[in-house]
Design a protein around this motif. Structure first.
Motif, short mmCIF file in Angstrom:
data_model
loop_
_atom_site.label_atom_id
_atom_site.label_comp_id
_atom_site.label_asym_id
_atom_site.label_seq_id
_atom_site.Cartn_x
_atom_site.Cartn_y
_atom_site.Cartn_z
N MET A 2 0.85 -1.20 0.00
CA MET A 2 0.00 0.00 0.00
C MET A 2 0.88 1.25 0.00
O MET A 2 2.11 1.16 0.09
CB MET A 2 -0.89 -0.01 1.23
CG MET A 2 -1.77 -1.26 1.30
SD MET A 2 -2.70 -1.37 2.82
CE MET A 2 -1.44 -1.76 4.02
N SER A 3 0.23 2.41 -0.06
CA SER A 3 0.99 3.66 -0.02
C SER A 3 1.50 3.91 1.41
O SER A 3 1.09 3.23 2.35
CB SER A 3 0.10 4.81 -0.48
OG SER A 3 -1.03 4.85 0.36
N GLY A 4 2.36 4.88 1.56
CA GLY A 4 2.84 5.23 2.89
C GLY A 4 4.15 4.58 3.28
O GLY A 4 4.52 4.58 4.44
N HIS A 5 4.87 4.04 2.29
CA HIS A 5 6.16 3.44 2.62
C HIS A 5 7.21 4.53 2.88
O HIS A 5 6.97 5.71 2.59
CB HIS A 5 6.61 2.50 1.50
CG HIS A 5 6.90 3.21 0.22
ND1 HIS A 5 8.04 3.95 0.03
CD2 HIS A 5 6.19 3.30 -0.94
CE1 HIS A 5 8.03 4.46 -1.19
NE2 HIS A 5 6.91 4.08 -1.79
N SER A 9 12.80 8.39 -2.82
CA SER A 9 12.09 8.40 -4.09
C SER A 9 12.96 7.72 -5.16
O SER A 9 14.18 7.83 -5.14
CB SER A 9 11.69 9.82 -4.49
OG SER A 9 12.81 10.57 -4.80
N THR A 14 11.79 -0.89 -3.85
CA THR A 14 10.40 -0.68 -3.46
C THR A 14 9.46 -1.03 -4.62
O THR A 14 8.42 -1.67 -4.43
CB THR A 14 10.21 0.77 -2.99
OG1 THR A 14 11.13 0.99 -1.93
CG2 THR A 14 8.80 1.04 -2.50
N ARG A 18 6.64 -4.16 -4.81
CA ARG A 18 5.26 -3.96 -5.30
C ARG A 18 4.93 -5.00 -6.37
O ARG A 18 3.86 -5.64 -6.33
CB ARG A 18 5.09 -2.54 -5.85
CG ARG A 18 3.64 -2.14 -6.06
CD ARG A 18 3.49 -0.63 -6.09
NE ARG A 18 4.03 -0.06 -7.31
CZ ARG A 18 3.37 0.02 -8.46
NH1 ARG A 18 2.13 -0.44 -8.54
NH2 ARG A 18 3.93 0.55 -9.52
N LYS A 22 2.31 -8.19 -5.97
CA LYS A 22 1.23 -8.24 -6.95
C LYS A 22 1.13 -9.66 -7.51
O LYS A 22 0.05 -10.21 -7.70
CB LYS A 22 1.54 -7.25 -8.07
CG LYS A 22 0.31 -6.61 -8.71
CD LYS A 22 0.74 -5.63 -9.79
CE LYS A 22 0.61 -4.20 -9.37
NZ LYS A 22 -0.62 -3.53 -9.65
N SER A 48 3.28 -0.45 5.40
CA SER A 48 2.74 -0.36 4.04
C SER A 48 2.52 -1.71 3.38
O SER A 48 2.11 -1.77 2.23
CB SER A 48 3.69 0.49 3.18
OG SER A 48 4.97 -0.11 3.16
N LYS A 50 0.48 -5.29 3.26
CA LYS A 50 -0.79 -5.86 3.72
C LYS A 50 -0.64 -7.33 4.09
O LYS A 50 -1.63 -8.05 4.23
CB LYS A 50 -1.80 -5.74 2.56
CG LYS A 50 -3.16 -5.20 2.95
CD LYS A 50 -3.97 -5.06 1.67
CE LYS A 50 -5.44 -4.93 1.94
NZ LYS A 50 -6.17 -4.81 0.67
#
Ligand SMILES: Cc1ncc(C[n+]2csc(CCOP(=O)(O)OP(=O)(O)O)c2C)c(N)n1
Ligand SMILES: [Mg+2]
Length: 281
Positions: A2-5, A9, A14, A18, A22, A48, A50
């Protein structure tokens, strides 16, 4: 994921997580040894990811993941995927004996090494995954790294594990398919991801994917699979691109002169030729 890691940048590791989650879905436990990823997920219950995350000691990714898998099986759960997610320091160096042990026992786990080519979380120190002549804080410009990058894929091939593959965040479909394939196989699966690191590579953040793509196109980081230590498959055969195109993007190589870049070009060519001899045609 999820967002908020909490990653920098442009962090390739990261983007890698993801894509991996997925492909794996929610029925997954992630085991993370000391690394940037100990920080990136964030702190429970605001993290971040789940999926359940088990933070473990630096050298224990493979042995801890082995234990998690055994524990799940003892409880009658044979379907949950256990993913060890470790950096290059935690894989090529300090975690190598645990990795070798789990591979030799053919433990039913997926082990991903996200390789940003240095100990990034503690301040860009060289590891055995750092390439020849690279600047890091422990290999400064007047004394850059003299040793070649360790060939972890050949080490894994020597264990004759069912599946070893390289993957790139610049080729998401190939990446996704490899993780899916690993999930569908029994035994020890090893995936080596080149993870661009704008902070440590002195690379503008918006060039993160471009650098990852150029690593593949210049043959610095070929995309291939090895099954049972002997069946080699090349997933992409790029036309020749000079390695300079990759090196020039990154501040960690900005001290290199033309003759040093020629030496690197020669080394890349030799490693590529060796790989081509093993690939099935
Ligand atoms: C036994 C031990 N030694 C040293 C450390 C300090 N330490 C934490 S993370 C880290 C670097 C990890 O490097 P890598 O595995 O490449 O992951 P990255 O930080 O690059 O993501 C180090 C040296 C530690 N946690 N435990
Ligand atoms: Mg690292």
């Amino acid at each position: 994921m999820m967002s908020g890691h909490l990653a920098c940048s442009g962090c390739g590791a990261t983007i890698g997580m993801r894509y991996a989650l997925k492909a794996l879905g929610e029925d997954t436990v992630v085991v993370i040894p000391a690394s940037c990823w100990s920080v990136i997920a964030g702190v429970f219950p605001y993290d971040s990811l789940k999926v359940p995350v088990y933070h473990v000691a630096f050298e224990t990714a493979a042995s801890s993941a082995t234990g998690v898998k055994a524990g799940l099986e003892m409880m009658g759960d044979t379907t949950t995927t256990v993913l060890a997610w470790a950096g290059d320091g935690g894989t090529f160096d300090i975690g190598l004996q645990a990795l070798s042990g789990a591979a030799e026992r053919n433990e039913d786990i997926i082990y991903v090494c996200y390789d940003n080519e240095a100990y990034m979380n503690t301040g860009i120190q060289r590891s055995s995954a750092t390439p020849f002549l690279t600047w890091t804080t422990t290999t400064p410009v007047h004394q850059t790294k003299e040793e070649a990058k360790k060939n972890i894929m050949e080490i894994m091939a020597a264990h004759r594990i069912p599946y070893a593959a390289t993957a790139s965040i610049a080729y998401p479909e190939d990446f996704f398919n490899k993780i899916k394939k690993a999930k569908g196989m029994e035994g020890f699966k090893f995936i080596h991801i080149l993870s661009t690191c704008p902070t440590g590579w002195r690379l503008p953040t918006q060039l993160s994917i471009k650098a990852a793509r150029l690593a593949v196109l210049t043959r610095v980081f070929p995309l291939y699979e090895i099954e049972y230590g002997e069946r080699y498959t090349l997933n992409l055969k790029p036309e020749f691109h000079p390695v300079k195109e990759y090196l020039k993007l990154q501040g960690r190589f900005s001290h290199l002169d033309d003759s040093q870049m020629e030496v690197i070009q020669g080394n890349v060519g030799k490693t590529w030729e060796k790989l081509m001899k093993k690939v099935e045609t």
